[in-house]
Design a protein around this motif. Structure first.
Motif, mmCIF file in Angstrom:
data_model
loop_
_atom_site.group_PDB
_atom_site.id
_atom_site.type_symbol
_atom_site.label_atom_id
_atom_site.label_comp_id
_atom_site.label_asym_id
_atom_site.label_seq_id
_atom_site.Cartn_x
_atom_site.Cartn_y
_atom_site.Cartn_z
ATOM 1 N N TYR A 98 0.837 -1.196 -0.067
ATOM 2 C CA TYR A 98 -0.246 0.083 -0.102
ATOM 3 C C TYR A 98 0.667 1.152 0.032
ATOM 4 O O TYR A 98 1.976 1.182 0.640
ATOM 5 C CB TYR A 98 -0.834 0.235 1.266
ATOM 6 C CG TYR A 98 -2.075 -1.105 1.172
ATOM 7 C CD1 TYR A 98 -3.360 -0.672 0.923
ATOM 8 C CD2 TYR A 98 -1.625 -2.114 1.648
ATOM 9 C CE1 TYR A 98 -4.133 -1.466 0.965
ATOM 10 C CE2 TYR A 98 -2.896 -3.140 2.014
ATOM 11 C CZ TYR A 98 -4.096 -2.846 1.241
ATOM 12 O OH TYR A 98 -4.928 -3.871 1.447
ATOM 13 N N THR A 126 -5.939 5.645 0.124
ATOM 14 C CA THR A 126 -4.919 4.423 -0.248
ATOM 15 C C THR A 126 -5.089 3.938 -1.538
ATOM 16 O O THR A 126 -6.089 4.397 -2.433
ATOM 17 C CB THR A 126 -5.449 3.214 0.719
ATOM 18 O OG1 THR A 126 -6.933 2.962 0.179
ATOM 19 C CG2 THR A 126 -5.419 3.699 2.256
ATOM 20 N N ASP A 127 -4.189 3.313 -2.317
ATOM 21 C CA ASP A 127 -4.083 3.195 -3.645
ATOM 22 C C ASP A 127 -4.664 1.746 -3.973
ATOM 23 O O ASP A 127 -4.597 1.315 -4.939
ATOM 24 C CB ASP A 127 -2.724 3.169 -4.032
ATOM 25 C CG ASP A 127 -1.711 2.105 -3.599
ATOM 26 O OD1 ASP A 127 -2.014 1.765 -2.509
ATOM 27 O OD2 ASP A 127 -0.828 1.944 -4.101
ATOM 28 N N GLN A 128 -5.459 1.221 -2.810
ATOM 29 C CA GLN A 128 -5.993 -0.152 -2.954
ATOM 30 C C GLN A 128 -7.169 0.015 -2.106
ATOM 31 O O GLN A 128 -7.399 0.871 -1.298
ATOM 32 C CB GLN A 128 -5.150 -1.046 -2.632
ATOM 33 C CG GLN A 128 -4.075 -1.417 -3.411
ATOM 34 C CD GLN A 128 -3.170 -2.455 -2.771
ATOM 35 O OE1 GLN A 128 -3.343 -3.606 -2.394
ATOM 36 N NE2 GLN A 128 -1.792 -2.093 -2.785
ATOM 37 N N ASN A 142 -11.651 3.477 0.191
ATOM 38 C CA ASN A 142 -10.088 3.840 -0.025
ATOM 39 C C ASN A 142 -9.544 4.934 0.617
ATOM 40 O O ASN A 142 -8.445 5.496 0.091
ATOM 41 C CB ASN A 142 -9.971 3.858 -1.613
ATOM 42 C CG ASN A 142 -10.692 4.978 -2.184
ATOM 43 O OD1 ASN A 142 -11.589 5.759 -1.678
ATOM 44 N ND2 ASN A 142 -9.776 5.986 -3.002
ATOM 45 N N VAL A 196 -12.697 1.328 -8.575
ATOM 46 C CA VAL A 196 -11.333 1.309 -8.671
ATOM 47 C C VAL A 196 -10.788 2.593 -8.160
ATOM 48 O O VAL A 196 -11.614 3.708 -8.173
ATOM 49 C CB VAL A 196 -10.550 0.956 -9.858
ATOM 50 C CG1 VAL A 196 -10.970 -0.424 -10.582
ATOM 51 C CG2 VAL A 196 -11.298 2.247 -10.956
ATOM 52 N N THR A 197 -9.462 2.818 -7.845
ATOM 53 C CA THR A 197 -8.923 3.864 -7.260
ATOM 54 C C THR A 197 -8.106 4.444 -8.476
ATOM 55 O O THR A 197 -7.349 5.648 -8.245
ATOM 56 C CB THR A 197 -7.963 3.539 -6.359
ATOM 57 O OG1 THR A 197 -6.709 2.780 -6.596
ATOM 58 C CG2 THR A 197 -8.613 2.929 -4.908
ATOM 59 N N THR A 254 -13.420 -9.758 -6.888
ATOM 60 C CA THR A 254 -12.172 -8.853 -7.107
ATOM 61 C C THR A 254 -12.086 -8.365 -8.409
ATOM 62 O O THR A 254 -12.357 -8.821 -9.405
ATOM 63 C CB THR A 254 -10.762 -9.447 -6.937
ATOM 64 O OG1 THR A 254 -10.575 -9.953 -5.638
ATOM 65 C CG2 THR A 254 -9.688 -8.505 -7.150
ATOM 66 N N ALA A 305 -5.090 -6.932 -5.666
ATOM 67 C CA ALA A 305 -4.330 -6.171 -4.861
ATOM 68 C C ALA A 305 -2.746 -6.185 -5.260
ATOM 69 O O ALA A 305 -2.055 -5.191 -5.012
ATOM 70 C CB ALA A 305 -4.570 -6.576 -3.452
ATOM 71 N N LYS A 315 2.148 -1.744 -10.130
ATOM 72 C CA LYS A 315 1.612 -0.480 -10.429
ATOM 73 C C LYS A 315 2.412 0.020 -11.421
ATOM 74 O O LYS A 315 3.511 -0.066 -11.479
ATOM 75 C CB LYS A 315 1.974 0.275 -9.142
ATOM 76 C CG LYS A 315 1.525 -0.214 -7.782
ATOM 77 C CD LYS A 315 1.920 0.664 -6.415
ATOM 78 C CE LYS A 315 1.220 0.015 -5.262
ATOM 79 N NZ LYS A 315 1.643 0.810 -3.962
#
Length: 300
Positions: free
Chosen positions: A4, A21-23, A62, A129-130, A196, A200, A204
């Motif tokens: 994270y 957070t990116d997740q 998130n 999604v982020t 999902t 996760a 990236k």
């Protein structure tokens, strides 16, 4: 162990800061705690309440928002708090214990037309999604289970996922009247079952991380920064409402030319040329005066 990263976001209330957070950290659920006794179901919130300046903790899909007491200023402690949250998440700490019967969240999905006749936008009542993801074939979907399953449908040519929507590009062989209901129900059932969307452990993309984008922005010349700000504030929301995305690529001061990347419904859209000329280009020429003459689009 997780991977994270945390981005600190001030809010309009100076007592409250968001730690994004990116997740996703919850299954589309939100929690609010006023004290450590209320936070029995959330080990993360309990840990945060051990900080003497924490007044209230709010946890959502998130981000974690924290309200402080006035004994400190956020500027003095926010980096330390961000690091503590990141360490907690990356060590496998439990955000919240939720009973099984509460895990299934009712989901609604509706279909929305876009300027591109080959693309339909399916909008959910939950954040999916982020960051944005575009898939042009099943080969791209190793870390994207939803997109992979959509590509098993023979009429799906492309998938674009952003925020709370999924844009589907179809092959010409199919008509929207024949497949819209099937796609809408498929996406709704998938989300509601808690499956999902993006793994996760997905690698990236460096160009997508907020730290990279912030650093890249700071390295830009002043004119490019102005253009990026105009795209973000005035153009990107309109493009997103059409099921697509726009990203700044470059600015040529000699030719006074701006290059942008179009994704999702905007990629390959028959009306995208008109949109560029009548909308984006005109706006930039007007707002940037004699610094911009033309805008060129590249399909993502």
């Amino acid at each position: 162990m997780g991977n994270y990263s945390i981005t600190i976001k001030p809010t309009s209330n100076t007592s409250i800061v968001k730690f994004e957070t990116d997740q996703f950290i919850t299954q589309h659920q939100s929690f609010e705690f006023d004290n450590i006794d209320q936070a029995k179901s959330s080990p993360l919130a309990q840990q945060l309440f051990y900080l003497p300046f924490v007044k209230k903790v709010y946890i959502s899909s998130n981000f974690i928002a924290i309200e402080r007491y006035n004994i400190v200023e956020w500027i003095d402690v926010q980096d330390e708090v961000a690091e503590q949250i990141k360490d907690f998440l990356n060590s496998g700490g439990v955000v919240a214990n939720v009973s099984e019967e509460k895990k299934k969240i009712p989901v609604t999905v509706y279909a929305e037309s876009t300027p591109n006749p080959a693309v339909l936008k399916f909008v959910a009542n939950k954040k999916l999604v982020t960051q944005s993801y575009e898939f042009t074939s099943i080969d791209d979907t190793k870390f994207a289970p939803l997109a992979a399953e959509l590509f098993h449908l023979p009429f799906v040519k492309g998938v674009f996922i952003d925020d709370n929507f999924v844009s589907i590009t179809k092959y010409e062989v199919a008509e929207w009247n024949d497949i819209t209901l099937e796609l809408r129900e498929f996406i709704r059932t998938y989300i509601e079952s808690g499956k999902t969307i993006i793994n996760a452990n997905a690698p990236k993309e460096v160009k997508k991380t907020q730290d990279y984008l912030d650093a890249q922005y700071e390295e830009r010349d002043d004119i490019s920064k102005e253009i990026i700000n105009i795209l973000e504030e005035y153009i990107k929301p309109a493009v997103a409402s059409d099921g697509g995305n726009i990203e700044f690529q470059s600015y040529d001061p000699k030719k006074k030319k701006v290059k942008v990347i179009l994704q999702g419904a905007c990629s390959g859209c028959p009306s995208s040329t008109y949109t560029l000329k009548s909308g984006i280009e005109n706006m930039l020429r007007e707002m940037m005066k004699d610094k911009v003459e033309t805008v060129e689009a590249i399909n993502g």
